[in-house]
Design a protein around this motif. Sequence first.
Motif, PDB file in Angstrom:
ATOM      1  N   SER A  20     -16.367  -5.598 -54.309  1.00  0.00           N
ATOM      2  CA  SER A  20     -16.951  -4.538 -53.404  1.00  0.00           C
ATOM      3  C   SER A  20     -17.606  -4.460 -52.592  1.00  0.00           C
ATOM      4  O   SER A  20     -18.261  -5.674 -52.357  1.00  0.00           O
ATOM      5  N   CYS A  21     -17.297  -4.230 -51.248  1.00  0.00           N
ATOM      6  CA  CYS A  21     -18.247  -3.988 -49.880  1.00  0.00           C
ATOM      7  C   CYS A  21     -18.730  -2.907 -49.615  1.00  0.00           C
ATOM      8  O   CYS A  21     -17.810  -1.766 -49.276  1.00  0.00           O
ATOM      9  N   ALA A  22     -19.542  -2.704 -50.092  1.00  0.00           N
ATOM     10  CA  ALA A  22     -20.664  -1.008 -49.837  1.00  0.00           C
ATOM     11  C   ALA A  22     -20.551  -1.165 -48.119  1.00  0.00           C
ATOM     12  O   ALA A  22     -21.547  -2.407 -47.298  1.00  0.00           O
ATOM     13  N   ALA A  23     -20.861  -0.032 -47.113  1.00  0.00           N
ATOM     14  CA  ALA A  23     -20.935  -0.079 -45.786  1.00  0.00           C
ATOM     15  C   ALA A  23     -21.545   0.579 -45.513  1.00  0.00           C
ATOM     16  O   ALA A  23     -22.009   1.714 -46.405  1.00  0.00           O
ATOM     17  N   SER A  24     -22.445   1.081 -44.149  1.00  0.00           N
ATOM     18  CA  SER A  24     -23.083   1.869 -44.535  1.00  0.00           C
ATOM     19  C   SER A  24     -22.772   2.599 -43.292  1.00  0.00           C
ATOM     20  O   SER A  24     -24.128   3.609 -43.105  1.00  0.00           O
ATOM     21  N   ARG A  25     -21.690   3.659 -43.385  1.00  0.00           N
ATOM     22  CA  ARG A  25     -21.522   4.391 -42.549  1.00  0.00           C
ATOM     23  C   ARG A  25     -19.868   4.573 -43.870  1.00  0.00           C
ATOM     24  O   ARG A  25     -19.610   3.971 -44.372  1.00  0.00           O
ATOM     25  N   SER A  26     -19.499   5.849 -43.388  1.00  0.00           N
ATOM     26  CA  SER A  26     -18.114   6.313 -44.643  1.00  0.00           C
ATOM     27  C   SER A  26     -16.825   5.308 -44.630  1.00  0.00           C
ATOM     28  O   SER A  26     -16.523   4.948 -43.918  1.00  0.00           O
ATOM     29  N   VAL A  27     -16.818   4.176 -45.079  1.00  0.00           N
ATOM     30  CA  VAL A  27     -15.390   3.629 -45.146  1.00  0.00           C
ATOM     31  C   VAL A  27     -14.328   3.879 -44.469  1.00  0.00           C
ATOM     32  O   VAL A  27     -13.331   3.537 -44.583  1.00  0.00           O
ATOM     33  N   PHE A  28     -14.019   6.001 -44.939  1.00  0.00           N
ATOM     34  CA  PHE A  28     -13.323   6.356 -44.391  1.00  0.00           C
ATOM     35  C   PHE A  28     -12.989   6.846 -43.096  1.00  0.00           C
ATOM     36  O   PHE A  28     -12.000   7.061 -42.574  1.00  0.00           O
ATOM     37  N   ASN A  29     -14.000   6.575 -42.181  1.00  0.00           N
ATOM     38  CA  ASN A  29     -14.449   6.286 -40.676  1.00  0.00           C
ATOM     39  C   ASN A  29     -14.365   5.737 -39.849  1.00  0.00           C
ATOM     40  O   ASN A  29     -14.629   5.711 -38.563  1.00  0.00           O
ATOM     41  N   ILE A  30     -14.124   4.065 -40.705  1.00  0.00           N
ATOM     42  CA  ILE A  30     -13.963   2.913 -40.139  1.00  0.00           C
ATOM     43  C   ILE A  30     -12.127   2.226 -40.006  1.00  0.00           C
ATOM     44  O   ILE A  30     -11.457   3.129 -40.803  1.00  0.00           O
ATOM     45  N   ASN A  31     -12.010   1.845 -38.897  1.00  0.00           N
ATOM     46  CA  ASN A  31     -10.839   2.021 -38.054  1.00  0.00           C
ATOM     47  C   ASN A  31     -10.011   0.398 -39.778  1.00  0.00           C
ATOM     48  O   ASN A  31      -8.834   1.303 -39.507  1.00  0.00           O
ATOM     49  N   VAL A  32     -10.981   0.151 -39.666  1.00  0.00           N
ATOM     50  CA  VAL A  32     -10.436  -1.118 -40.472  1.00  0.00           C
ATOM     51  C   VAL A  32     -11.310  -1.752 -41.546  1.00  0.00           C
ATOM     52  O   VAL A  32     -11.951  -2.399 -40.746  1.00  0.00           O
ATOM     53  N   MET A  33     -11.132  -2.241 -42.562  1.00  0.00           N
ATOM     54  CA  MET A  33     -11.454  -2.777 -43.468  1.00  0.00           C
ATOM     55  C   MET A  33     -10.123  -3.730 -44.211  1.00  0.00           C
ATOM     56  O   MET A  33      -9.332  -3.841 -44.217  1.00  0.00           O
ATOM     57  N   GLU A  34     -11.354  -5.540 -44.613  1.00  0.00           N
ATOM     58  CA  GLU A  34     -10.914  -6.556 -44.121  1.00  0.00           C
ATOM     59  C   GLU A  34     -11.593  -7.073 -45.488  1.00  0.00           C
ATOM     60  O   GLU A  34     -12.261  -7.187 -45.489  1.00  0.00           O
ATOM     61  N   TRP A  35     -10.411  -7.981 -46.287  1.00  0.00           N
ATOM     62  CA  TRP A  35     -10.695  -8.740 -47.318  1.00  0.00           C
ATOM     63  C   TRP A  35     -10.501 -10.191 -46.368  1.00  0.00           C
ATOM     64  O   TRP A  35      -9.387 -10.549 -46.755  1.00  0.00           O
ATOM     65  N   HIS A  36     -11.876 -11.144 -46.207  1.00  0.00           N
ATOM     66  CA  HIS A  36     -10.726 -12.813 -45.811  1.00  0.00           C
ATOM     67  C   HIS A  36     -11.766 -13.441 -46.521  1.00  0.00           C
ATOM     68  O   HIS A  36     -12.510 -13.194 -47.744  1.00  0.00           O
ATOM     69  N   GLY A 100     -14.271  -1.030 -31.709  1.00  0.00           N
ATOM     70  CA  GLY A 100     -13.953  -2.703 -30.476  1.00  0.00           C
ATOM     71  C   GLY A 100     -14.825  -3.356 -31.267  1.00  0.00           C
ATOM     72  O   GLY A 100     -14.553  -4.691 -31.120  1.00  0.00           O
ATOM     73  N   ARG A 101     -15.872  -2.841 -32.773  1.00  0.00           N
ATOM     74  CA  ARG A 101     -17.020  -3.724 -32.829  1.00  0.00           C
ATOM     75  C   ARG A 101     -16.483  -4.664 -34.007  1.00  0.00           C
ATOM     76  O   ARG A 101     -15.982  -3.411 -35.130  1.00  0.00           O
ATOM     77  N   ASN A 102     -16.784  -5.860 -34.207  1.00  0.00           N
ATOM     78  CA  ASN A 102     -16.519  -6.463 -35.569  1.00  0.00           C
ATOM     79  C   ASN A 102     -17.234  -6.894 -36.012  1.00  0.00           C
ATOM     80  O   ASN A 102     -18.774  -7.307 -35.663  1.00  0.00           O
ATOM     81  N   ASP A 103     -17.407  -6.572 -37.069  1.00  0.00           N
ATOM     82  CA  ASP A 103     -18.752  -7.146 -37.822  1.00  0.00           C
ATOM     83  C   ASP A 103     -18.430  -7.424 -39.369  1.00  0.00           C
ATOM     84  O   ASP A 103     -17.632  -7.505 -40.338  1.00  0.00           O
ATOM     85  N   TRP A 104     -19.640  -8.269 -40.065  1.00  0.00           N
ATOM     86  CA  TRP A 104     -19.112  -8.562 -41.354  1.00  0.00           C
ATOM     87  C   TRP A 104     -20.309  -8.989 -42.361  1.00  0.00           C
ATOM     88  O   TRP A 104     -21.446  -8.903 -42.052  1.00  0.00           O
ATOM     89  N   GLY A 105     -19.958  -8.309 -43.378  1.00  0.00           N
ATOM     90  CA  GLY A 105     -21.549  -8.879 -44.390  1.00  0.00           C
ATOM     91  C   GLY A 105     -21.051 -10.822 -44.822  1.00  0.00           C
ATOM     92  O   GLY A 105     -20.600 -11.446 -44.045  1.00  0.00           O
ATOM     93  N   GLN A 106     -21.905 -10.743 -46.078  1.00  0.00           N
ATOM     94  CA  GLN A 106     -22.541 -11.838 -46.589  1.00  0.00           C
ATOM     95  C   GLN A 106     -21.422 -12.521 -47.206  1.00  0.00           C
ATOM     96  O   GLN A 106     -20.811 -11.278 -47.813  1.00  0.00           O
ATOM     97  N   GLY A 107     -20.999 -13.578 -47.483  1.00  0.00           N
ATOM     98  CA  GLY A 107     -20.080 -13.783 -48.470  1.00  0.00           C
ATOM     99  C   GLY A 107     -20.513 -13.919 -49.757  1.00  0.00           C
ATOM    100  O   GLY A 107     -21.511 -13.404 -50.265  1.00  0.00           O
ATOM    101  N   THR A 108     -19.101 -13.506 -50.958  1.00  0.00           N
ATOM    102  CA  THR A 108     -19.667 -13.797 -52.378  1.00  0.00           C
ATOM    103  C   THR A 108     -18.667 -14.136 -52.723  1.00  0.00           C
ATOM    104  O   THR A 108     -17.381 -14.755 -52.644  1.00  0.00           O
ATOM    105  N   LEU A 109     -19.436 -15.622 -54.226  1.00  0.00           N
ATOM    106  CA  LEU A 109     -18.283 -16.944 -53.772  1.00  0.00           C
ATOM    107  C   LEU A 109     -16.983 -16.709 -55.315  1.00  0.00           C
ATOM    108  O   LEU A 109     -17.885 -15.759 -56.349  1.00  0.00           O
ATOM    109  N   VAL A 110     -15.933 -16.592 -55.519  1.00  0.00           N
ATOM    110  CA  VAL A 110     -15.098 -16.854 -56.439  1.00  0.00           C
ATOM    111  C   VAL A 110     -14.881 -18.058 -56.701  1.00  0.00           C
ATOM    112  O   VAL A 110     -14.372 -18.731 -56.120  1.00  0.00           O
ATOM    113  N   THR A 111     -15.058 -18.202 -58.049  1.00  0.00           N
ATOM    114  CA  THR A 111     -14.075 -19.973 -58.430  1.00  0.00           C
ATOM    115  C   THR A 111     -13.404 -19.107 -59.321  1.00  0.00           C
ATOM    116  O   THR A 111     -13.717 -18.798 -61.066  1.00  0.00           O
ATOM    117  N   VAL A 112     -12.539 -19.740 -59.686  1.00  0.00           N
ATOM    118  CA  VAL A 112     -11.472 -19.978 -60.861  1.00  0.00           C
ATOM    119  C   VAL A 112     -11.195 -21.295 -61.208  1.00  0.00           C
ATOM    120  O   VAL A 112     -10.581 -21.909 -59.949  1.00  0.00           O
TER     121      VAL A 112
END
Length: 114
Positions: A20-36, A100-112
Amino acid sequence: VQLQASGGGSVQAGGSLTLSCAASRSVFNINVMEWHRQAPGKERELVASIGIGGDTSYRESVKGRFTIARDAAKNTVDLQMNNLKPEDTGVYYCHSVLLGRNDWGQGTLVTVSS
């Protein structure tokens, strides 16, 4: 936009996790949300994205296994990951693009594990 990622953990191959990625503003008003993600010793790569209109895209290796979606109740962008494989191991980051602004969250580790 401030982003907070959560949900990582350790699972065996074939298992599932939801990030899950929680955002400080509505995720429905953000141009693009991505997972890397970034595997050890490798470059960060785009896994999935969702546009403001709800359009989604996935890297080929996760198609049919991962689903990106926005949750209005939690104001999050979630990444449902099924049938996980060892090659899905890495640190997962959420990323937003807004006016035009890019923001990143901190990472979360996935180990399989195999």
